[in-house]
Scaffold this active site. Sequence first.
Site, short mmCIF file in Angstrom:
data_model
loop_
_atom_site.label_atom_id
_atom_site.label_comp_id
_atom_site.label_asym_id
_atom_site.label_seq_id
_atom_site.Cartn_x
_atom_site.Cartn_y
_atom_site.Cartn_z
CB SER A 175 -0.81 -0.44 0.93
OG SER A 175 -1.97 1.51 1.58
CE1 TYR A 187 -3.50 -2.74 5.10
CE2 TYR A 187 -3.49 -0.62 4.35
CZ TYR A 187 -3.99 -1.86 4.67
OH TYR A 187 -3.68 -2.61 3.12
#
Length: 322
Positions: A175, A187
Amino acid sequence: MCPAAALLLLLLGLLLLLLPLRRRGAAALEPAGRAVLITGCDSGFGHLLALRLHRLGFTVFAGCLCPDGEGAQRLQREAAAGSAGRLRVLRLDVTRARDVLAAKEEKCLLNYVSPLGFWGLVNNAGISTFGETGWLSMEKYEKFADVNLLGSIRTTLAFLPLLRKYKGRIVFMSSIIAYFTLGNGIYSMTKAAMEKFCDALRLEMKKFGVLVCIIQPGNYARSTKIQPPVSAEEIWNELSEEEKEVYNKEYVEERANFFNSIVNAGSTKGNEVVDAMVHALMSPAPKARYMVAKLKEKLLVFVCAWFPTVVMDSILSYALSN
């Protein structure tokens, strides 16, 4: 850094980020006779990729956390319109070593030995959440590390012998959040660690003819449903008494609303990311990294990667204050 040098760096970075997928003279590979295992196919990119590869002619092993769940069942129904025998749903919780071993020893996979054989592993499974550093329990940190990072490593190590044998591909779902964080540091942490694992793996696997690619999507929360809207009330109720003494409820509500606004702005065009994943699996010369993001997201990545930390902190602090 002088302004002229900074501008030159910015222009060079933009050029690199905006270059289209490289075109080479060699033709894309033929899918027939090649098997691919994908993790996290219950929904999101994994679900879309499984169907795309099946339609292209690959034999697809779709790893699902809940093989009897609605997502896995829908996947089987959608594949049934074509050659359903080429798409098989497997129970695969990447945090459980026995699930990974069972997937590797699956009779339909081990017996699937054509001249081309086991071609690809796509480490797609992942989870996301919101919360400032002190708001999250140690158990939650361990869970995220196990799913997002160790789960990918666990699956990769299990299938490396097959991938080396058939000179296949390994694709990791990262990501742009690997470069910065806006309320989801847990995350971001796991994706940044995964990137470094991939960098080492990519270099080490070249001598075996195994290619390693990283997919770096921007904000596709609405497409994948990986991050549901957060509830300020639930966050507040889960805070320790020590944290409640530091943060008031209004602040938690403000941060939750900010994060939900980011989630709601996410793209719904998940097929853009799937296009990059297919290219990574099928191109004779795949890229090491595929960044699939909006221009403003690419600009933010460039600033965070190349400018002094004080610049990055100033930009992100400004974003968090508005």
